[in-house]
Motif scaffolding. Sequence first.
Motif, short mmCIF file in Angstrom:
data_model
loop_
_atom_site.label_atom_id
_atom_site.label_comp_id
_atom_site.label_asym_id
_atom_site.label_seq_id
_atom_site.Cartn_x
_atom_site.Cartn_y
_atom_site.Cartn_z
N ARG A 180 -8.77 9.18 2.31
CA ARG A 180 -7.35 8.98 2.01
C ARG A 180 -6.98 7.50 2.00
O ARG A 180 -5.90 7.14 1.51
CB ARG A 180 -6.49 9.74 3.02
N ARG A 208 1.79 12.06 10.32
CA ARG A 208 0.36 12.26 10.58
C ARG A 208 -0.17 11.16 11.49
O ARG A 208 -1.09 11.36 12.26
CB ARG A 208 -0.42 12.32 9.25
N PHE A 209 0.42 9.97 11.37
CA PHE A 209 0.04 8.85 12.23
C PHE A 209 0.32 9.20 13.69
O PHE A 209 -0.46 8.89 14.60
CB PHE A 209 0.82 7.60 11.84
N THR A 258 -2.53 13.41 -0.96
CA THR A 258 -1.92 14.31 0.03
C THR A 258 -0.41 14.40 -0.13
O THR A 258 0.18 15.46 -0.01
CB THR A 258 -2.26 13.81 1.46
N ASP A 259 0.23 13.24 -0.38
CA ASP A 259 1.69 13.22 -0.46
C ASP A 259 2.18 13.20 -1.91
O ASP A 259 3.38 12.96 -2.15
CB ASP A 259 2.22 12.02 0.33
N VAL A 270 -10.34 2.73 18.45
CA VAL A 270 -9.80 2.25 17.17
C VAL A 270 -10.93 1.61 16.35
O VAL A 270 -11.02 1.80 15.13
CB VAL A 270 -8.64 1.25 17.39
N SER A 325 0.83 -1.22 0.00
CA SER A 325 0.00 0.00 0.00
C SER A 325 0.85 1.26 0.00
O SER A 325 0.38 2.34 -0.33
CB SER A 325 -0.90 0.02 1.25
N TYR A 380 7.09 8.49 1.23
CA TYR A 380 5.64 8.33 1.48
C TYR A 380 5.43 7.76 2.89
O TYR A 380 4.65 8.30 3.69
CB TYR A 380 5.08 7.40 0.41
N TYR A 403 -8.37 -5.23 5.07
CA TYR A 403 -7.20 -4.96 5.91
C TYR A 403 -7.46 -3.78 6.85
O TYR A 403 -6.94 -3.74 7.97
CB TYR A 403 -5.96 -4.71 5.05
N LEU A 404 -8.25 -2.82 6.36
CA LEU A 404 -8.63 -1.69 7.23
C LEU A 404 -9.31 -2.22 8.49
O LEU A 404 -9.01 -1.80 9.61
CB LEU A 404 -9.56 -0.77 6.44
N PHE A 440 -6.93 -4.37 10.76
CA PHE A 440 -5.93 -3.58 11.48
C PHE A 440 -6.35 -3.23 12.90
O PHE A 440 -5.52 -2.85 13.72
CB PHE A 440 -5.64 -2.30 10.69
N TRP A 494 -14.06 5.01 8.93
CA TRP A 494 -13.24 5.01 7.72
C TRP A 494 -13.77 4.00 6.68
O TRP A 494 -13.41 4.08 5.51
CB TRP A 494 -11.77 4.72 8.06
N VAL A 499 -9.79 11.33 6.36
CA VAL A 499 -8.81 10.23 6.39
C VAL A 499 -9.43 8.96 5.79
O VAL A 499 -8.72 8.16 5.16
CB VAL A 499 -8.29 9.99 7.82
N TYR A 557 -12.74 15.19 10.14
CA TYR A 557 -11.39 14.71 9.81
C TYR A 557 -11.39 13.20 9.62
O TYR A 557 -10.63 12.68 8.79
CB TYR A 557 -10.35 15.15 10.86
N TRP A 561 -2.33 11.27 14.95
CA TRP A 561 -3.56 10.50 15.14
C TRP A 561 -3.58 9.81 16.51
O TRP A 561 -4.62 9.79 17.19
CB TRP A 561 -3.71 9.44 14.02
N ILE A 602 -6.61 1.30 -0.03
CA ILE A 602 -6.36 0.28 1.00
C ILE A 602 -7.55 -0.68 0.98
O ILE A 602 -8.69 -0.23 1.15
CB ILE A 602 -6.28 0.92 2.42
C1 HEM Z 1 -7.76 0.72 11.88
C2 HEM Z 1 -7.06 0.79 10.75
C3 HEM Z 1 -6.12 1.91 10.38
C4 HEM Z 1 -5.76 3.04 11.06
C5 HEM Z 1 -6.24 3.53 12.42
C6 HEM Z 1 -4.84 3.78 10.21
C7 HEM Z 1 -4.25 5.00 10.51
C8 HEM Z 1 -3.76 5.86 9.55
C9 HEM Z 1 -3.47 7.25 9.75
C10 HEM Z 1 -3.61 7.98 11.08
C11 HEM Z 1 -3.08 7.77 8.56
C12 HEM Z 1 -2.71 9.24 8.27
C13 HEM Z 1 -3.99 10.00 8.19
C14 HEM Z 1 -3.83 11.45 7.77
O1 HEM Z 1 -3.62 11.71 6.55
O2 HEM Z 1 -3.89 12.33 8.65
C15 HEM Z 1 -3.10 6.71 7.60
C16 HEM Z 1 -2.78 6.81 6.28
C17 HEM Z 1 -2.47 5.70 5.51
N1 HEM Z 1 -2.65 4.40 5.87
FE1 HEM Z 1 -3.73 3.78 7.42
N2 HEM Z 1 -4.68 3.09 9.05
C18 HEM Z 1 -5.39 1.93 9.12
C19 HEM Z 1 -5.38 0.93 8.18
C20 HEM Z 1 -4.45 0.85 7.19
C21 HEM Z 1 -4.09 -0.35 6.47
C22 HEM Z 1 -4.64 -1.74 6.68
C23 HEM Z 1 -3.15 0.02 5.56
C24 HEM Z 1 -2.44 -0.89 4.60
C25 HEM Z 1 -1.19 -1.12 4.77
C26 HEM Z 1 -2.95 1.45 5.70
C27 HEM Z 1 -2.11 2.22 4.90
C28 HEM Z 1 -2.14 3.60 4.90
C29 HEM Z 1 -1.62 4.44 3.81
C30 HEM Z 1 -0.95 3.97 2.54
C31 HEM Z 1 -1.86 5.76 4.20
C32 HEM Z 1 -1.57 7.01 3.39
C33 HEM Z 1 -2.79 7.30 2.52
C34 HEM Z 1 -2.61 8.54 1.65
O3 HEM Z 1 -2.12 8.38 0.53
O4 HEM Z 1 -2.98 9.65 2.10
N3 HEM Z 1 -3.76 1.91 6.69
N4 HEM Z 1 -3.52 5.56 8.24
#
Ligand code: HEM
Length: 197
Positions: A122, A95-96, A131-132, A182, A76, A88, A145-146, A149, A189, A119, A115, A99, A141
Amino acid sequence: MKDHNMTRPNGYDYDTDLAPSPVSLAELELLKATVLWSDDDTRALRRAGTILGPKVEDVLDVWYGFVASSPHLVVSFAGSDGQPDGAYLGAVRQRFAKWIVDTCDRDYDQRWLDYQHEVALRHHVTKKNVTDLVASTAAYIPLRYLVAFIVPLTITIRSFLAAGASNADELDAMYNAWFKAVTLTAILWAQPYSEAW
Ligand code: HEM
């Protein structure tokens, strides 16, 4: 009141004007009731925030380690060549970190809801990679998997909370509240993914 923007990562648009979430505050209240939310959870999360805040980088090391060692997840974060894109990964990591603290400290009000929607988009095909400014081979995503997670993001937090908890009851309260938060996040989301949300 805390200044949440002392260092504002690129794309961290929490306190800006965002499109309103399609989810209403009334729907959020019903969701909170469904995950057994109470005021005690809000209090426990505030306390959790004081423990997790100084440890966000350690928490992220664990989560990023998990993603990096899981080919089906790290894909991803691929760039245009299909390989993990370090810039990336690094941009999202900032940002994580926000969060983690926001999940503990923020009021779950209209701004928070808006917000969450941003997200959500996103992660969805609507706004992933925007964003990036990444030309990623991954367009979104996968929803499965979301949802999945929720488990690693919950289970791995316990030892961090345990290190700062005063007693077993406080640890349980913080851990349960984090689990609910969570879960609530993942549910919100998931909204763009399903018309039957
Ligand atoms: C409960 C599930 C999840 C949580 C709480 C979480 C949390 C986050 C957070 C906090 C961000 C940054 C948000 C922002 O832009 O402010 C983010 C972005 C991202 N997450 Fe997750 N995530 C979850 C699931 C996943 C999964 C399963 C993947 C796969 C590997 C993933 C991949 C990504 C990617 C690639 C971004 C960047 C997206 C973009 O292009 O803006 N996330 N996630």
